[in-house]
Design a protein around this motif. Sequence first.
Motif, PDB file in Angstrom:
ATOM      1  N   ASN B 125       0.813  -1.209   0.000  1.00  0.00           N
ATOM      2  CA  ASN B 125       0.000   0.000   0.000  1.00  0.00           C
ATOM      3  C   ASN B 125       0.848   1.261   0.000  1.00  0.00           C
ATOM      4  O   ASN B 125       1.885   1.323   0.648  1.00  0.00           O
ATOM      5  N   HIS B 126       0.356   2.260  -0.710  1.00  0.00           N
ATOM      6  CA  HIS B 126       1.041   3.555  -0.755  1.00  0.00           C
ATOM      7  C   HIS B 126       0.041   4.618  -0.311  1.00  0.00           C
ATOM      8  O   HIS B 126      -1.112   4.598  -0.726  1.00  0.00           O
ATOM      9  N   PHE B 127       0.507   5.507   0.549  1.00  0.00           N
ATOM     10  CA  PHE B 127      -0.370   6.552   1.071  1.00  0.00           C
ATOM     11  C   PHE B 127      -0.019   7.874   0.409  1.00  0.00           C
ATOM     12  O   PHE B 127       1.163   8.191   0.226  1.00  0.00           O
ATOM     13  N   PHE B 128      -1.026   8.633   0.070  1.00  0.00           N
ATOM     14  CA  PHE B 128      -0.812   9.928  -0.588  1.00  0.00           C
ATOM     15  C   PHE B 128      -1.580  10.981   0.190  1.00  0.00           C
ATOM     16  O   PHE B 128      -2.633  10.707   0.744  1.00  0.00           O
ATOM     17  N   GLU B 129      -1.024  12.183   0.178  1.00  0.00           N
ATOM     18  CA  GLU B 129      -1.703  13.260   0.907  1.00  0.00           C
ATOM     19  C   GLU B 129      -2.575  14.088  -0.020  1.00  0.00           C
ATOM     20  O   GLU B 129      -3.192  15.049   0.409  1.00  0.00           O
ATOM     21  N   ASP B 130      -2.585  13.743  -1.321  1.00  0.00           N
ATOM     22  CA  ASP B 130      -3.483  14.464  -2.217  1.00  0.00           C
ATOM     23  C   ASP B 130      -4.174  13.465  -3.151  1.00  0.00           C
ATOM     24  O   ASP B 130      -3.624  12.422  -3.497  1.00  0.00           O
ATOM     25  N   GLU B 131      -5.399  13.813  -3.522  1.00  0.00           N
ATOM     26  CA  GLU B 131      -6.210  12.929  -4.360  1.00  0.00           C
ATOM     27  C   GLU B 131      -5.521  12.612  -5.673  1.00  0.00           C
ATOM     28  O   GLU B 131      -5.568  11.487  -6.159  1.00  0.00           O
ATOM     29  N   GLN B 132      -4.887  13.644  -6.258  1.00  0.00           N
ATOM     30  CA  GLN B 132      -4.265  13.450  -7.564  1.00  0.00           C
ATOM     31  C   GLN B 132      -3.159  12.395  -7.481  1.00  0.00           C
ATOM     32  O   GLN B 132      -2.976  11.596  -8.393  1.00  0.00           O
ATOM     33  N   GLY B 133      -2.446  12.399  -6.353  1.00  0.00           N
ATOM     34  CA  GLY B 133      -1.376  11.425  -6.149  1.00  0.00           C
ATOM     35  C   GLY B 133      -1.919  10.002  -6.224  1.00  0.00           C
ATOM     36  O   GLY B 133      -1.336   9.123  -6.854  1.00  0.00           O
ATOM     37  N   VAL B 134      -3.066   9.766  -5.578  1.00  0.00           N
ATOM     38  CA  VAL B 134      -3.687   8.433  -5.597  1.00  0.00           C
ATOM     39  C   VAL B 134      -4.048   8.066  -7.028  1.00  0.00           C
ATOM     40  O   VAL B 134      -3.757   6.971  -7.510  1.00  0.00           O
ATOM     41  N   ARG B 135      -4.678   9.022  -7.726  1.00  0.00           N
ATOM     42  CA  ARG B 135      -5.146   8.731  -9.094  1.00  0.00           C
ATOM     43  C   ARG B 135      -3.977   8.482 -10.045  1.00  0.00           C
ATOM     44  O   ARG B 135      -4.006   7.565 -10.855  1.00  0.00           O
ATOM     45  N   ASP B 136      -2.931   9.330  -9.933  1.00  0.00           N
ATOM     46  CA  ASP B 136      -1.767   9.147 -10.817  1.00  0.00           C
ATOM     47  C   ASP B 136      -1.177   7.757 -10.622  1.00  0.00           C
ATOM     48  O   ASP B 136      -0.826   7.071 -11.571  1.00  0.00           O
ATOM     49  N   PHE B 137      -1.062   7.354  -9.351  1.00  0.00           N
ATOM     50  CA  PHE B 137      -0.445   6.060  -9.055  1.00  0.00           C
ATOM     51  C   PHE B 137      -1.276   4.915  -9.623  1.00  0.00           C
ATOM     52  O   PHE B 137      -0.757   3.954 -10.173  1.00  0.00           O
ATOM     53  N   LEU B 138      -2.606   5.060  -9.486  1.00  0.00           N
ATOM     54  CA  LEU B 138      -3.482   3.966  -9.895  1.00  0.00           C
ATOM     55  C   LEU B 138      -3.653   3.863 -11.403  1.00  0.00           C
ATOM     56  O   LEU B 138      -3.670   2.779 -11.962  1.00  0.00           O
ATOM     57  N   PHE B 139      -3.826   5.021 -12.031  1.00  0.00           N
ATOM     58  CA  PHE B 139      -4.307   4.992 -13.419  1.00  0.00           C
ATOM     59  C   PHE B 139      -3.215   5.200 -14.465  1.00  0.00           C
ATOM     60  O   PHE B 139      -3.502   5.234 -15.655  1.00  0.00           O
ATOM     61  N   THR B 140      -1.984   5.375 -14.042  1.00  0.00           N
ATOM     62  CA  THR B 140      -0.882   5.551 -14.989  1.00  0.00           C
ATOM     63  C   THR B 140       0.070   4.384 -14.805  1.00  0.00           C
ATOM     64  O   THR B 140       0.267   3.945 -13.679  1.00  0.00           O
ATOM     65  N   PHE B 141       0.643   3.912 -15.854  1.00  0.00           N
ATOM     66  CA  PHE B 141       1.685   2.915 -15.646  1.00  0.00           C
ATOM     67  C   PHE B 141       2.796   3.038 -16.669  1.00  0.00           C
ATOM     68  O   PHE B 141       2.585   3.443 -17.815  1.00  0.00           O
ATOM     69  N   THR B 142       3.984   2.728 -16.207  1.00  0.00           N
ATOM     70  CA  THR B 142       5.137   2.581 -17.089  1.00  0.00           C
ATOM     71  C   THR B 142       5.682   1.201 -16.772  1.00  0.00           C
ATOM     72  O   THR B 142       5.932   0.887 -15.620  1.00  0.00           O
ATOM     73  N   ARG B 143       5.813   0.400 -17.777  1.00  0.00           N
ATOM     74  CA  ARG B 143       6.235  -0.970 -17.525  1.00  0.00           C
ATOM     75  C   ARG B 143       7.458  -1.264 -18.385  1.00  0.00           C
ATOM     76  O   ARG B 143       7.457  -0.976 -19.581  1.00  0.00           O
ATOM     77  N   GLU B 144       8.481  -1.800 -17.751  1.00  0.00           N
ATOM     78  CA  GLU B 144       9.664  -2.166 -18.520  1.00  0.00           C
ATOM     79  C   GLU B 144       9.780  -3.681 -18.587  1.00  0.00           C
ATOM     80  O   GLU B 144       9.543  -4.359 -17.602  1.00  0.00           O
ATOM     81  N   LEU B 145      10.113  -4.176 -19.766  1.00  0.00           N
ATOM     82  CA  LEU B 145      10.254  -5.622 -19.958  1.00  0.00           C
ATOM     83  C   LEU B 145      11.508  -5.883 -20.786  1.00  0.00           C
ATOM     84  O   LEU B 145      11.951  -5.006 -21.529  1.00  0.00           O
TER      85      LEU B 145
END
Lengths: 551, 190
Positions: B125-145
Amino acid sequence: MVLSQEYEEKKTVEYNVIKKTQSICPECNRILPATIFERDQKVYMTRTCPDHGETEELYYGDYQMYLKFSSYWDDGKGTMAPNVAIDNCQCPANCGLCSNHLSHTGLANIIVTNRCDLTCWYCFFYVKKGLEGAYVYEPDHEQIRNMAKALKAERPVPGNSIQITGGEPTLRDDLPEIVRILKEEGVDHIQLNTNGINIALKPELAKIYRDAGVSNLYMSFDGVTAKTNPKNHWEAPYAIDACRKADLGVVLVPTVIKSINDHELGGIIDYAKQNIDIVRAVNFQPVSLTGRMSKKEREKYRITIPDAIKRIEAQTNGEVTADDWFPVPSCSPITHFIESLTHKKQYELSIHFACGAGTYVYMSKGKLVPISQFVDIKGLVEYLDEKADDLNSGSNKYMTIAQAALRINSFVDKKKQPEGLNLGRLLFNALVRHDYSSIGQFQMKSLFLGMMHFQDKYNQDEERLQRCDIHYLTPDLRIIPFCSFNVIPEWYRDRVQKKYGMPVEEWEAKNGEKLEDRLYRGQLRKVRPGMKAEAPTCATAEIYQKVSNLG
Amino acid sequence: MAISITSVERERSRATLLSPVEFKLQTDEVSLDEAVKVSVRAKLEGGLVDAFRRATWQEAYAAHDILLRLQFGMSIRSGGQLFGKTIVSAKWVKKGILFWTRDANLTDNVTNMIWAMAADENGYNHFFEDEQGVRDFLFTFTRELSFLPVSLGRGEHRLHAEVFVKWWRHTYIERGQVAARSPSISLKVR
Ligand code: SF4
Ligand code: SF4
C-alpha cells in the motif's frame, strides 16, 4: 493539535514517514495526532503531547512484514445498531459501540467475576482486597442474559461468540448455569478463559462445562518451565488431561514478554504438538505494557508480532517460518466471495492488520506443515477477490461456481499436501457449498497458531482501535472494544465494575466467605520433602516428560 | 415526472479512455543473444478516473464498496494485427482501497473521513496526501520488460505494444475494459 511543520520536516528527513494516525498521551489520555514511520527496518509510532512531551514507541518490529501484512487491509461493515450515536469520531472516548466503529463483534467477553484464585503481582484484572475502592463485580443471571441479547441484536451480523472471562470464572459455582443461559440466547461458540487450576483440581468440571455448552478452554500457558510459567506450570497438564477425557478442546494462551519467556515459544508449540489430539490452537499474546514504565523498561520487555514470529521460526528449526504467517484480515476475500454468492452479510474478521496474525499448521509424520507450504494463499485470496467482483458485476452465479470448482484445486500443491488430506475439495465444499463437515477432520490433525498484540497506552493506535472486533459486554448493555476497556480502565473497566459491583466487605458478608478462602494453595505443585501432594506432581507425570524443555 | 441525475450517475455515463500508448525500445538494433529492453507507458483518462475521487469515495464506502481492482495487461507483438505473434506479455493488478483515515490533515473527523490508498502489483500500500497522487499512481503505468529476440530471428522486425485495463462494477462506475495499441517501431536483429 497538529504536529508543527518543522517537526514534520525533521521526521521526513530522518525517517521514512509511512502515514498519520491518532493516539493518546500515555500520561493524560489526551487524543493526539501521531505519525507511523520506519527507521532501520522497524516501524515506530510517535506523538507529542503539549503537556507531557513526545512518546516514541516501537510499533512493529519488522518493516518488510509490516508492508506485507498491510497489503491485506480491509475495513469492515461495522454494526448498524450503535449504542452511542455520534458523528464526531473521538476514539477512544465514546465506546459503546459508537456509530463510527468499523467491525462487528467477533468475540464478546463477559466478565462473570473479578475474583481470582491466584494473586499474580502483574495482573490488573482481579479484585485486590485492601485496596481503596476494591469492588467485587459479578453480574447476575438477568444481566448476563441481557448482555447476550445485546450481542445477538447486532446487525447486519448478530454476534455469535462469547468468551467467559474474569478474574477466574470457574470461581463462580453457577458457571454451568451461566453457560446454559448464553446457549438459550442462541450463542453458538462459548469459550472459557481460565488458568485451569480448578479443572486440574476437580477434573469432573471439564465434563460439566462441556455438557453445559462450553466449546473450548482458553487457558493461560506462558512457558514450559516453572520459571517462565509460575501461574499454572504444575496444573496445566492435569487440566489438559481432564479436557481430553471430556473431549473439550483447549487453546493455549501464552503472554509473550521479551527477556522473560520469548525463548520458549518453540517449546510451547512443541507442547501443543504433543497434545494435538485436544489442543486446538496456541494464541500468543505479545505483552501489553500496563502501568507507568520508563522507555528503558519498555525496551526491555516490548515484543511485537514480527519479533515473536521470527523467534518461532528460529525455535521450531524452521518448521514454521515467518513467511507462513498472514494477518487476520487476509480472510476477508473469503467473506466477500461468500457474500457475493449468497447475497447475505457474513461474519468477517476485519480487524487492523497490525493487531493479529495466524497460520494453520498440519501435523504430518511428526512434523508441523504450515498450510502456506502447500496452498498458494495469496493467489487464492486474489482469485476469490476477482470472482467476488465478477459476481457483483452481474456474472452468472452457476458459471462462476463451475469456474471456481475447476480453479480452486490449482492453488493446492498436491505433492506437498500432507497424506490423507484433500484440501482442494474441502475448500470447495466450504466456500461454494457451505458444507463445513469435513473441516472438523482437518482440525483434528491441525493446530491454529495465532497472535494478537493487545495495545497499551504507549502504542495505542486509534486506527487499530476503531477496527477492533474483540469486545466487552457490560451490564449497561454497552459493547466496548477490548483495547479501550483495558487500556483506559479509568474510563471503562473500573467505572463499570464500580457501578455494578459491591465493596469487598459487603460481598463477604453477603456470601458468608472471605475473598481469600478460594485462593489456590498450591496443592498440585512439586512435592517438597515431608509434604504429601493430592496428586502426583507434574514433574513426574508422564504427560510432562514429553516436553523437551522442562525446567 | 422529473428525473434527477445524481453526480454519481453522470460520472458513470462518461467513457473511460486510454491515452496514446508510448512504446520505446532502448536500442533499435541487437544481436540474437542480446536482451531487448522495452518500455511501455499509458494512462487511463475520463470516466473511471474522474469518478474515483473524494466526492464519490464517501458514498461508495457507505455501501461497503471499498476495493477498486484494476487489471492491467500488456503484450509486445511482432507483425500485423492478424498474423502477428506475441513475443512477451505481462498481467498485473493494482488496487484502490477506500479506508477511514485518522490523518488529521486529511479529515475533519465528521463528514469526510474516507480516503483512498493505492496498492501496487505486489499488494504493498502507498499513502498519498493528495487525491491526484492516488489517481496518478493507480491509473498511470510505465512498464519495462526485456526479452531475447530468438523467437523473432535475424532480420528487420516491426514491433508494437498492446495494452488493456479492466475493472468491475462499483457504485461510481460500470464494469468496463479499454484496450489500445501503440504505433509500430522497427527492431533489427543481427
Ligand atoms: S473505538 Fe469504536 S466504539 Fe470506541 S469511540 Fe472509536 S469508533 Fe467508537
Ligand atoms: S483487542 Fe486490541 S489488539 Fe485485538 S483487535 Fe482489538 S484493538 Fe486490536
